[in-house]
Scaffold this motif. Structure first.
Motif, PDB file in Angstrom:
ATOM      1  N   ASP A 154     -36.511 -17.329   4.124  1.00 48.51           N
ATOM      2  CA  ASP A 154     -37.004 -18.490   3.387  1.00 48.51           C
ATOM      3  C   ASP A 154     -37.400 -19.562   4.390  1.00 48.51           C
ATOM      4  OD1 ASP A 154     -37.744 -19.976   1.189  1.00 48.51           O
ATOM      5  OD2 ASP A 154     -35.712 -20.300   0.448  1.00 48.51           O
ATOM      6  N   ILE A 155     -38.204 -20.522   3.934  1.00 45.18           N
ATOM      7  CA  ILE A 155     -38.598 -21.662   4.753  1.00 45.18           C
ATOM      8  C   ILE A 155     -38.519 -22.924   3.910  1.00 45.18           C
ATOM      9  CG2 ILE A 155     -40.053 -20.449   6.425  1.00 45.18           C
ATOM     10  CD1 ILE A 155     -42.502 -21.193   4.722  1.00 45.18           C
ATOM     11  N   TYR A 213     -37.887 -25.580   8.799  1.00 47.33           N
ATOM     12  CA  TYR A 213     -36.709 -24.758   9.049  1.00 47.33           C
ATOM     13  C   TYR A 213     -36.880 -23.421   8.347  1.00 47.33           C
ATOM     14  CZ  TYR A 213     -34.518 -29.090  10.578  1.00 47.33           C
ATOM     15  OH  TYR A 213     -34.224 -30.254  11.241  1.00 47.33           O
ATOM     16  N   GLY A 214     -36.185 -22.422   8.850  1.00 45.66           N
ATOM     17  CA  GLY A 214     -36.246 -21.116   8.220  1.00 45.66           C
ATOM     18  C   GLY A 214     -34.925 -20.383   8.306  1.00 45.66           C
ATOM     19  N   LEU A 215     -34.708 -19.498   7.354  1.00 41.97           N
ATOM     20  CA  LEU A 215     -33.579 -18.573   7.398  1.00 41.97           C
ATOM     21  C   LEU A 215     -34.128 -17.251   7.915  1.00 41.97           C
ATOM     22  CD1 LEU A 215     -31.732 -19.272   4.030  1.00 41.97           C
ATOM     23  CD2 LEU A 215     -31.019 -19.924   6.336  1.00 41.97           C
ATOM     24  N   GLU A 264     -29.795 -16.620   9.966  1.00 46.39           N
ATOM     25  CA  GLU A 264     -29.613 -17.714  10.913  1.00 46.39           C
ATOM     26  C   GLU A 264     -30.598 -18.834  10.580  1.00 46.39           C
ATOM     27  OE1 GLU A 264     -30.340 -18.536  15.673  1.00 46.39           O
ATOM     28  OE2 GLU A 264     -30.643 -16.538  14.859  1.00 46.39           O
ATOM     29  N   LEU A 265     -30.118 -20.077  10.572  1.00 40.41           N
ATOM     30  CA  LEU A 265     -30.977 -21.229  10.328  1.00 40.41           C
ATOM     31  C   LEU A 265     -31.641 -21.621  11.641  1.00 40.41           C
ATOM     32  CD1 LEU A 265     -31.995 -23.445   8.392  1.00 40.41           C
ATOM     33  CD2 LEU A 265     -30.014 -24.813   9.103  1.00 40.41           C
ATOM     34  N   VAL A 266     -32.973 -21.644  11.645  1.00 35.55           N
ATOM     35  CA  VAL A 266     -33.713 -22.018  12.847  1.00 35.55           C
ATOM     36  C   VAL A 266     -34.678 -23.153  12.528  1.00 35.55           C
ATOM     37  CG1 VAL A 266     -33.573 -19.721  13.887  1.00 35.55           C
ATOM     38  CG2 VAL A 266     -35.536 -20.304  12.481  1.00 35.55           C
ATOM     39  N   LYS A 267     -34.945 -23.966  13.530  1.00 41.06           N
ATOM     40  CA  LYS A 267     -35.936 -25.035  13.408  1.00 41.06           C
ATOM     41  C   LYS A 267     -37.178 -24.582  14.165  1.00 41.06           C
ATOM     42  CE  LYS A 267     -36.777 -29.810  14.717  1.00 41.06           C
ATOM     43  NZ  LYS A 267     -36.206 -30.965  15.423  1.00 41.06           N
ATOM     44  N   PHE A 268     -38.317 -24.593  13.488  1.00 39.60           N
ATOM     45  CA  PHE A 268     -39.570 -24.202  14.117  1.00 39.60           C
ATOM     46  C   PHE A 268     -40.186 -25.406  14.815  1.00 39.60           C
ATOM     47  CE2 PHE A 268     -39.169 -21.166  10.629  1.00 39.60           C
ATOM     48  CZ  PHE A 268     -39.448 -19.974  11.264  1.00 39.60           C
ATOM     49  N   GLU A 269     -40.739 -25.176  15.983  1.00 34.00           N
ATOM     50  CA  GLU A 269     -41.502 -26.204  16.676  1.00 34.00           C
ATOM     51  C   GLU A 269     -42.941 -26.100  16.189  1.00 34.00           C
ATOM     52  OE1 GLU A 269     -40.247 -28.540  18.668  1.00 34.00           O
ATOM     53  OE2 GLU A 269     -38.260 -27.669  18.329  1.00 34.00           O
TER      54      GLU A 269
END
Length: 137
Positions: free
Chosen positions: A108-109, A117-119, A125-130
């Motif tokens: 998901d985003i 952010y995305g799962l 895992e929660l990640v932050k996209f640049e």
């Protein structure tokens, strides 16, 4: 409620507050307001720089802010969940940029305070996209 003409016969893959919906068919993306009929963006879904992305391959489209804003960013998850694509709403003619997930799946985003952010699986895992604004035009 009447569906605006520009959104007829299209798949709804996203929405935003105030009645905005993202709808796609085999050639185009439209972002239209259900209440006013206003159109914010109309862009090819299969731009030259990402020919592998077909309209029916987009699972979800989200907005960083109101689609009527010139600084709105569109983010989409491909149906295969193998990458996230980005496009600046007022620069849609420059195409979409893709972030491949190197074999990991996008669950998901979401935008939060203009940050994406995305799962990312398999462990969500929660990640932050640049977001490279120069790349988006």
């Amino acid at each position: 409620m009447h569906v605006p003409d520009k959104a007829e016969d299209k798949w709804f893959v996203g929405s935003h507050d105030g009645g905005w919906v993202a709808a796609i068919d085999d050639r185009t993306l439209v972002i239209v307001n259900f209440f006013s009929g206003a159109e914010a963006v109309r862009a090819p879904v299969c731009p030259r720089n990402l020919r592998s992305i077909k309209p029916t391959s987009l699972r979800k489209i989200i907005f960083s802010e109101s689609p009527a804003s010139s600084s709105c960013i569109l983010a989409a998850i491909a149906y295969t969940r193998s990458h996230v694509t980005l496009c600046k709403a007022d620069r849609h003619e420059s195409g979409w940029a893709a972030k491949k997930m190197q074999g990991r799946m996008v669950g998901d985003i979401a935008f939060c305070n203009r940050e994406l952010y995305g799962l990312i699986g398999p462990d969500e895992e929660l990640v932050k996209f640049e977001i490279d604004m120069e790349l988006l035009g």
